[in-house]
Design a protein around this motif. Structure first.
Motif, PDB file in Angstrom:
ATOM      1  N   PHE A 351     -11.632  14.602  28.531  1.00 55.78           N
ATOM      2  CA  PHE A 351     -11.681  15.481  27.352  1.00 55.78           C
ATOM      3  C   PHE A 351     -10.841  14.886  26.226  1.00 55.78           C
ATOM      4  N   GLU A 352     -11.450  14.721  25.062  1.00 53.32           N
ATOM      5  CA  GLU A 352     -10.786  14.056  23.929  1.00 53.32           C
ATOM      6  C   GLU A 352     -10.039  15.025  23.019  1.00 53.32           C
ATOM      7  N   GLY A 353     -10.297  16.314  23.178  1.00 57.00           N
ATOM      8  CA  GLY A 353      -9.696  17.291  22.276  1.00 57.00           C
ATOM      9  C   GLY A 353      -8.281  17.684  22.644  1.00 57.00           C
ATOM     10  N   GLN A 354      -7.829  18.748  22.010  1.00 59.56           N
ATOM     11  CA  GLN A 354      -6.458  19.224  22.161  1.00 59.56           C
ATOM     12  C   GLN A 354      -6.412  20.359  23.182  1.00 59.56           C
ATOM     13  N   PHE A 373       9.362  21.703   9.541  1.00 60.77           N
ATOM     14  CA  PHE A 373       8.811  21.896  10.880  1.00 60.77           C
ATOM     15  C   PHE A 373       8.294  23.327  11.011  1.00 60.77           C
ATOM     16  N   HIS A 374       7.169  23.480  11.744  1.00 59.30           N
ATOM     17  CA  HIS A 374       6.559  24.790  11.892  1.00 59.30           C
ATOM     18  C   HIS A 374       6.821  25.381  13.273  1.00 59.30           C
ATOM     19  N   LYS A 375       6.810  26.702  13.315  1.00 61.00           N
ATOM     20  CA  LYS A 375       7.027  27.396  14.581  1.00 61.00           C
ATOM     21  C   LYS A 375       5.828  27.229  15.509  1.00 61.00           C
ATOM     22  N   TRP A 376       4.611  27.379  14.984  1.00 60.88           N
ATOM     23  CA  TRP A 376       3.398  27.301  15.797  1.00 60.88           C
ATOM     24  C   TRP A 376       2.630  26.048  15.419  1.00 60.88           C
ATOM     25  N   THR A 377       2.544  25.100  16.353  1.00 58.29           N
ATOM     26  CA  THR A 377       1.928  23.800  16.091  1.00 58.29           C
ATOM     27  C   THR A 377       0.729  23.584  17.011  1.00 58.29           C
ATOM     28  N   SER A 378       0.031  22.490  16.795  1.00 59.82           N
ATOM     29  CA  SER A 378      -1.183  22.199  17.561  1.00 59.82           C
ATOM     30  C   SER A 378      -0.859  21.756  18.983  1.00 59.82           C
ATOM     31  N   GLY A 379      -1.789  22.036  19.894  1.00 61.14           N
ATOM     32  CA  GLY A 379      -1.658  21.563  21.262  1.00 61.14           C
ATOM     33  C   GLY A 379      -1.876  20.065  21.351  1.00 61.14           C
ATOM     34  N   PRO A 380      -1.441  19.420  22.453  1.00 63.67           N
ATOM     35  CA  PRO A 380      -1.539  17.965  22.605  1.00 63.67           C
ATOM     36  C   PRO A 380      -2.845  17.548  23.271  1.00 63.67           C
ATOM     37  N   GLN A 381      -3.109  16.259  23.242  1.00 63.87           N
ATOM     38  CA  GLN A 381      -4.212  15.697  24.012  1.00 63.87           C
ATOM     39  C   GLN A 381      -3.755  15.422  25.449  1.00 63.87           C
ATOM     40  N   GLY A 382      -4.722  15.117  26.315  1.00 55.50           N
ATOM     41  CA  GLY A 382      -4.458  15.061  27.740  1.00 55.50           C
ATOM     42  C   GLY A 382      -3.991  13.724  28.274  1.00 55.50           C
ATOM     43  N   PRO A 383      -4.004  13.565  29.600  1.00 52.61           N
ATOM     44  CA  PRO A 383      -3.416  12.396  30.271  1.00 52.61           C
ATOM     45  C   PRO A 383      -3.992  11.049  29.846  1.00 52.61           C
ATOM     46  N   ILE A 384      -5.252  10.980  29.479  1.00 51.24           N
ATOM     47  CA  ILE A 384      -5.852   9.688  29.130  1.00 51.24           C
ATOM     48  C   ILE A 384      -5.234   9.112  27.864  1.00 51.24           C
ATOM     49  N   PHE A 385      -4.491   9.941  27.122  1.00 52.01           N
ATOM     50  CA  PHE A 385      -3.838   9.489  25.891  1.00 52.01           C
ATOM     51  C   PHE A 385      -2.351   9.174  26.102  1.00 52.01           C
ATOM     52  N   LYS A 386      -1.934   8.996  27.346  1.00 57.34           N
ATOM     53  CA  LYS A 386      -0.532   8.692  27.654  1.00 57.34           C
ATOM     54  C   LYS A 386      -0.273   7.186  27.760  1.00 57.34           C
ATOM     55  N   HIS A 387      -1.155   6.367  27.227  1.00 60.97           N
ATOM     56  CA  HIS A 387      -0.993   4.907  27.261  1.00 60.97           C
ATOM     57  C   HIS A 387      -0.841   4.409  28.698  1.00 60.97           C
TER      58      HIS A 387
END
Length: 407
Positions: A351-354, A373-387
């Motif tokens: 999955f490529e999304g957040q 800096f904001h209190k509510w931020t976007s979710g991260p991408q998954g394990p395949i994006f951990k280099h």
């Protein structure tokens, strides 16, 4: 009036002559200068007396600092702990179940153990439960033609509908902090997140006998740090990881992820329980540290003011991520994951999304801004994006990889 002819004892005369009265003794006490100082000019004598007082203040400050250092050491030391018998039994059973797979036994022997913070309310979480509590959105709108009911098996179908522009948005408003955000606290006797698969273990073979074992931890909610009455960095979905680099089956170094970067140490440098390295998961943010205590986020990001925002870690509940994990090998040649057994889901890893909501816009109820800096931020991408294909122990970054040889 005394008659001059009255008898007077010689001892009384001696006392009157050589022993001052009580009131006179009290008046002189404290006023007589030091034998050396009384020969000095008044200004010089006053200066030296003030220096004496300053010296006392300096000594007091030094003692106070030493006390703080001792308290920090005492609170930060690794307290004696042993792995419960039930947990050891589960580890042996796991090793037997993986013995005929592509997962080497040493990946379990040297797998990290994680201390969660004693005050954290958001624990490791079941990945499937997380997905079931979310729906896909893009630009805050539902994604058309998305699968009905997201699962770990169909999550990658969203790639053709928007790829990395898609967000897994909570079906319940995040600002209400729904119950599912709290995850699963590890059992004291088993150290397992029971009924919650909360870890991905992926092995990447490299050249020259190198194998990088990634222990990737999933928390369904990141409760951001607080500073000066504000909170920043809340988001749905939270992936953190350790990576141990093995050479010919022997552990060489370990990586601790911390927000956008992290820290690397030699295997010999870090604290262990038996052969297993110890990590400390920060309260709320779940960044991984090699020691407990307060960690100034300014050291990780120069844009964060110094001594304002801290990650807090402590020797709270002990968690063994290997006992509730999915196991894979990973090929950097074709970016493919191979599950250790046929019952292990794999599609969600592509999955490529957040894995969380899109950052709330300014003006939305609950959103706040603090020093950019904001209190509510976007979710991260998954394990395949951990280099997973990284050459060094560290994440790629300008300045090279520093592997510390002491804590």
């Amino acid at each position: 009036m005394m008659d001059p002819h009255d008898d007077v004892e010689l001892s009384d005369l001696e006392d009157d002559a050589f022993i001052p009265s009580t009131s006179r003794a009290k008046s002189l006490k404290g006023k007589s200068p030091n034998r050396f100082l009384r020969w000095l000019p008044p200004r010089m004598r006053a200066f030296l007396e003030n220096m004496s007082r300053i010296r006392l203040v300096i000594i007091t400050v030094i003692v106070f600092i030493l006390l703080l250092v001792f308290i920090s050491y005492w609170n930060g030391r690794l307290k004696d702990v042993s792995i419960p018998k039930q947990s050891l039994a589960l580890s042996k059973e796991l090793a037997r179940n993986l013995s005929n797979t592509a997962i080497p036994e040493y990946v379990l022997t040297y797998a990290p153990l994680v201390f969660l913070d004693s005050e954290d309310e958001f624990y490791p979480s079941d990945m499937a439960a997380h997905v079931s509590n979310a729906h896909p959105t893009m630009n805050f709108n539902p994604v058309k033609d998305a699968p009905e009911g997201l699962t770990l098996d169909n999550l990658n179908d969203l790639n053709d509908l928007g790829g990395d522009s898609i967000y897994l948005t909570s079906t319940t408003l995040l600002t209400n902090l729904p119950n599912y955000l709290h995850g699963q606290k590890p059992d004291k006797k088993t150290l397992q997140t029971e009924n919650a698969v909360s870890c991905v273990i992926a092995l990447a073979n490299k050249e020259d006998g190198i194998l990088d074992a990634f222990y990737i931890y999933f928390y369904t909610f990141n409760d951001g740090p607080r500073a000066l009455g504000h909170q920043v960095g809340n988001h749905l979905g939270d992936w953190e990881h350790n990576m141990i680099r093995f050479k010919n089956g022997e552990p060489q170094a370990i990586w601790y992820s911390q927000h956008e970067y992290g820290a690397a140490f030699t295997y010999d440098a870090v604290n262990k329980i038996g052969k297993r390295p110890i990590g400390f998961s920060a309260k709320g943010s779940h960044a991984n540290y090699a020691v407990s205590g307060a960690h100034d986020l300014h050291e990780l990001d120069d844009e964060i003011p110094a001594h304002i925002v801290f990650d807090q870690t402590s020797q709270g509940p002990l968690w063994d991520p290997t006992l509730s994990a999915y196991y894979y090998t990973y090929s950097s040649t074709n970016n493919k994951f191979e599950p250790a057994n046929d019952k292990t889901p794999v599609n969600y890893l592509y999955f490529e999304g957040q894995w969380g909501d899109q950052e709330y816009l300014d003006g939305v109820e609950g959103q706040e801004e603090f020093h950019g800096f904001h209190k509510w931020t976007s979710g991260p991408q998954g394990p395949i994006f951990k280099h997973l294909d990284r050459k060094d122990v560290c994440l790629p970054r300008d300045g090279g990889c520093i592997i510390k040889e002491s804590l």
